[in-house]
Write a protein that holds these residues in place. Structure first.
Motif, PDB file in Angstrom:
ATOM      1  N   ARG A   1      -2.560  -0.836  10.480  1.00  0.00           N
ATOM      2  CA  ARG A   1      -3.177   0.383   9.936  1.00  0.00           C
ATOM      3  C   ARG A   1      -3.290   0.361   8.425  1.00  0.00           C
ATOM      4  N   ALA A   2      -2.502  -0.531   7.779  1.00  0.00           N
ATOM      5  CA  ALA A   2      -2.540  -0.552   6.315  1.00  0.00           C
ATOM      6  C   ALA A   2      -3.930  -0.899   5.807  1.00  0.00           C
ATOM      7  N   LEU A   3      -4.694  -1.630   6.620  1.00  0.00           N
ATOM      8  CA  LEU A   3      -6.025  -2.062   6.148  1.00  0.00           C
ATOM      9  C   LEU A   3      -6.883  -0.873   5.740  1.00  0.00           C
ATOM     10  N   LYS A   4      -6.853   0.178   6.571  1.00  0.00           N
ATOM     11  CA  LYS A   4      -7.760   1.295   6.257  1.00  0.00           C
ATOM     12  C   LYS A   4      -7.317   2.033   5.005  1.00  0.00           C
ATOM     13  N   LEU A   5      -5.998   2.210   4.853  1.00  0.00           N
ATOM     14  CA  LEU A   5      -5.525   2.905   3.658  1.00  0.00           C
ATOM     15  C   LEU A   5      -5.775   2.048   2.405  1.00  0.00           C
TER      16      LEU A   5
ATOM     17  N   VAL B   1       0.834  -1.199   0.000  1.00  0.00           N
ATOM     18  CA  VAL B   1       0.000   0.000   0.000  1.00  0.00           C
ATOM     19  C   VAL B   1       0.881   1.267   0.000  1.00  0.00           C
ATOM     20  N   MET B   2       2.017   1.191   0.696  1.00  0.00           N
ATOM     21  CA  MET B   2       2.938   2.340   0.679  1.00  0.00           C
ATOM     22  C   MET B   2       3.497   2.551  -0.735  1.00  0.00           C
TER      23      MET B   2
ATOM     24  N   THR C   1      -8.652   9.135   5.201  1.00  0.00           N
ATOM     25  CA  THR C   1      -8.270   8.016   6.059  1.00  0.00           C
ATOM     26  C   THR C   1      -8.274   8.499   7.499  1.00  0.00           C
ATOM     27  N   ASN C   2      -9.127   7.899   8.319  1.00  0.00           N
ATOM     28  CA  ASN C   2      -9.269   8.444   9.671  1.00  0.00           C
ATOM     29  C   ASN C   2      -7.959   8.359  10.446  1.00  0.00           C
ATOM     30  N   PHE C   3      -7.811   9.276  11.384  1.00  0.00           N
ATOM     31  CA  PHE C   3      -6.642   9.338  12.249  1.00  0.00           C
ATOM     32  C   PHE C   3      -6.460   7.996  12.957  1.00  0.00           C
ATOM     33  N   ASP C   4      -5.243   7.399  13.127  1.00  0.00           N
ATOM     34  CA  ASP C   4      -3.991   7.994  12.757  1.00  0.00           C
ATOM     35  C   ASP C   4      -3.390   7.254  11.577  1.00  0.00           C
ATOM     36  N   CYS C   5      -2.762   8.020  10.688  1.00  0.00           N
ATOM     37  CA  CYS C   5      -2.128   7.409   9.518  1.00  0.00           C
ATOM     38  C   CYS C   5      -1.178   8.419   8.879  1.00  0.00           C
TER      39      CYS C   5
END
Ligand code: PLP
Length: 514
Positions: free
Chosen positions: A386-390, A119-120, A335-339
């Motif tokens: 956190r990658a899931l949300k992005l 994702v990055m 993308t909701n906090f935090d990211c």
């Protein structure tokens, strides 16, 4: 809690959140509660025996929590930089909590690490960053040695909590690189970091945490360089500071450039900064420990998101000189906090600075060198998925969807700027930057700047007190505005559901109170 109970309560809470989003526009943006009120309403102790919060939870949320919130998802939230959330991101967050994995090592949850790597890379490419900032380049060994660094380029991205964590990690890695030639018992040179006077406070805070500043005003190791009339760092002043520091035996090691300053959205000139950092005259002065290039960190916490649209990528001119870059999808990419997405040109420079391997973390995958362990790319050991949300945001909206979203906000900012220009009671001290518009009341004939500033602040307080909008202010000072500077109201357009009618509503209110 049984699985059935979890399902029932979970469905009810998702329902409640969806309804909250539907009605948030009708709520006052800012709570009128007084400090200490809410705290005082809590019992002093947790219940000894569970008291079943579920039956009355929705009522409690509605009557106690919601009235004491500032509603960041309100479409008339124009303060700070909005932290926009979206349904796909929130579902990703929920999944992360539900899976409950902790991805400190590759082996503690392989897809937690590898989805983040993928994702990055998606995000790096979507933003137009050089391929050297991708994991793919590192894994395939494509990362060629760069012209500006003696160290082979081999980068990638990682999700941090915030841009503050990113700049701290960058500064620590920069210090490690700068001191790499030093023996343990050598005396440390006098390190110097530089950022513009308009850079975010997190740069100085990073120096405080890293032991380079004892307090916020300690400038022995940090220089805040003056800015030009557009709020960008004055590159000649930066150069002069570096040369002067070298001349007295200090060791410049870190520069932070900003793409979209918090105050006014100024975009530093990366190409000019990079040219100064690599200028022979700058490097050769006073050589003893200067074999390592000065680390360039690019803080694009807010502004860099706009680069998802090719037409805003001029700000990336010179980005290939960056050692690290950060952008917060939690500010302007739904993308909701935090990211916070933190990219480095050479991952080894992070791991050399941050890696420590006690026996209890050793495992064969790490030992093989084939696995990426993100614990060595960040401050904490543990890490959420956190990658899931992005991942869900990028897949749900697609790059085209995110481009539309950014373009709409930038167009709304232009529209607001037009209304402001047509009203002589106001002045646009600076041109809007992307979706940030800064305005002030014009000084009346014979009125001092301080009095005009006071009226501008009073206007903001009145507008905020209506509960219909929320704005914050800044004091901008630069070569044109002088040292005292000027109070500006910031209108940061970036809410998930902000439309023209909300910006129009804000303008009508502000114009009425003017
Ligand atoms: N850098 C810039 C330019 C910002 O605008 C902000 C916050 O608004 C930050 C850094 C700090 O962000 P965070 O809350 O992610 O640490």
């Amino acid at each position: 809690m049984s699985g059935d109970e979890f399902r029932a309560q979970g469905h009810a809470l998702i329902d409640w959140i969806a309804t909250y989003w539907d009605r948030v526009e009708s709520l006052p943006v800012r709570s009128a509660c007084v400090p200490g009120d809410f705290f005082a309403s809590l019992p002093a102790h947790a219940p000894h025996i569970g008291d079943n919060p579920w039956d009355g939870l929705v009522r409690e949320l509605d009557t106690r929590i919601v009235p004491t919130l500032t509603h960041w998802q309100h479409p008339s939230f124009f303060a700070y930089f909005p932290a926009n959330a979206s349904p796909p991101a929130v579902l990703g967050e929920l999944l992360s909590a539900g899976l409950g994995v902790q991805g400190m090592l590759w082996s503690t949850s392989p897809s937690c690490t590898e989805l983040e790597m993928g994702v990055m890379d998606w995000l790096a490419r979507a933003l137009g960053l050089p391929e050297t900032f991708t994991h793919q380049a590192r894994l395939s060994g494509v990362g060629a040695s760069s012209e500006t660094s003696a160290i082979a380029s081999a980068g990638g991205g990682v999700i941090h909590s915030t841009a503050s964590e990113a700049v701290l990690v960058a500064m620590v890695a920069a210090r490690h690189r700068a001191l790499a030639n030093l023996a343990d018992d050598d005396t440390e040179p006098h390190l110097m970091a530089y950022a513009s006077a308009q850079s975010h406070a997190s740069v100085v805070k990073a120096a405080m945490i890293a032991g380079l500043a004892r307090h916020a005003d300690d400038r022995r190791h940090v220089t805040l360089v003056s800015t030009d009339e557009t709020g960008r760092v004055n590159v000649q002043a930066l150069r002069a500071s570096i040369v002067a520091d070298r001349a007295i035996g200090r060791m410049p090691f870190f520069v932070c450039a900003t793409l979209g300053t918090t105050g006014t959205g100024a975009i530093d000139n990366l190409a000019a900064i990079g040219a100064v950092l690599d200028e022979k005259a700058v490097l050769d002065e006073n050589p003893p420990l200067t074999t390592r290039p000065i680390w360039l960190h690019v803080d694009g916490a807010w502004g860099l998101s706009a680069c998802i649209c090719p037409e805003f990528r001029a700000m990336l001119d010179g980005i290939e000189r960056a050692d690290s870059i950060c952008v917060n999808p939690h500010k302007w990419l739904l993308t909701n906090f935090d990211c916070d997405a933190f990219f480095v040109r050479d991952a080894k420079e992070l791991t050399r600075a941050l890696s420590i391997t006690p026996e209890y973390l050793r495992n064969s995958a790490s030992d093989s060198g084939a696995a990426t362990d993100f614990r060595d790319w960040q401050v904490p050991l543990g890490r959420r998925f956190r990658a899931l949300k992005l991942w869900l945001v990028l897949r749900h909206y697609g790059i085209a969807g995110l481009q539309t979203f950014i373009r709409e906000h930038v167009a709304l900012a232009q529209q607001l700027a037009q209304w402001i220009r047509a009203d002589s009671r106001f002045v646009l001290v600076m041109e809007p930057s992307l979706s940030l518009v800064c305005l002030s009341l014009s000084a009346r004939p014979g009125e001092s700047q301080a009095d005009a500033d006071a009226r501008t602040l009073a206007l903001m307080e009145r507008a905020n007190a209506t509960g219909k909008v929320f704005l914050t202010h800044t004091r901008a000072s630069n070569s044109a505005l002088g040292e005292q500077g000027r109070i500006l109201l910031r209108v940061a357009i970036g809410g998930t559901h902000t439309e023209e009618r909300h910006v129009r509503g804000l303008w009508d209110l502000v114009a009425q109170f003017a």
